[in-house]
Design a protein around this motif. Structure first.
Motif: not given
Length: 170
Positions: A42, A79-80, A83-86, A89-92
């Protein structure tokens, strides 16, 4: 240089000479940065190169940890755009930016330059000075330059956890 040797020799350089960093070396650092892996590719980061006298003065106004370097890289993330872990909801975004920052530091070392990760700075003030940074989380400033004669790692640089302390095999 062999990677493990590079990783062990890299240290937080806090003393710089007044020698100017050549543009070709800055270009190599930036190439290393943009080659960093990011979650799902991303690439939610942005790097600002601070090299004008005004931008260097601005860096000096927002942190005492500027070390009178020749150039500075400011690293931010969105952040937007990450990728966010589903599952939780951990944003990387911050992880991705940290990987970019690590590659910056390792390339700087490999080129015979010095840097350190500066996290202690007035990010809101920096955003006031540079509105283009407003929508980013600012994570680091990297002062970049040639190490001063006699520059060396901090005394605690060699202190590391043992393998037994750091690793658990399950």
């Amino acid at each position: 240089m062999e990677f493990l040797q590079l990783a062990k020799e890299r240290y937080s350089c806090r003393e710089f000479s007044d020698r100017k960093v050549e543009q070709e070396l800055v270009d190599k650092i930036l190439e290393a940065a943009i080659s960093a892996p990011t979650a799902v590719n991303k690439q939610p980061y942005k790097i600002w190169v601070m090299e004008s006298e005004q931008s260097k003065d601005n860096i000096k106004s927002i942190t005492r940890f500027h070390f009178d370097a020749d150039k500075y890289l400011v690293l931010g993330y969105k952040e937007d755009e990450a990728w966010t872990r589903k599952y939780d909801q951990r944003n990387f975004a911050d992880v991705d930016a940290a990987i970019v920052g690590t590659q910056i530091m390792l390339e700087v070392q490999d080129l015979g330059l010095g840097t350190t990760w500066v996290g202690h700075f007035n990010a809101p003030k920096l955003k006031e000075l540079y509105p283009q940074m407003e929508s980013y989380g600012l994570i680091a400033i990297f002062p970049i330059g040639y190490p001063a004669v006699g520059a060396k790692p901090a005394p605690q640089h060699e202190i590391r956890k043992t393998i037994e302390e750091a690793i658990e095999i399950l």
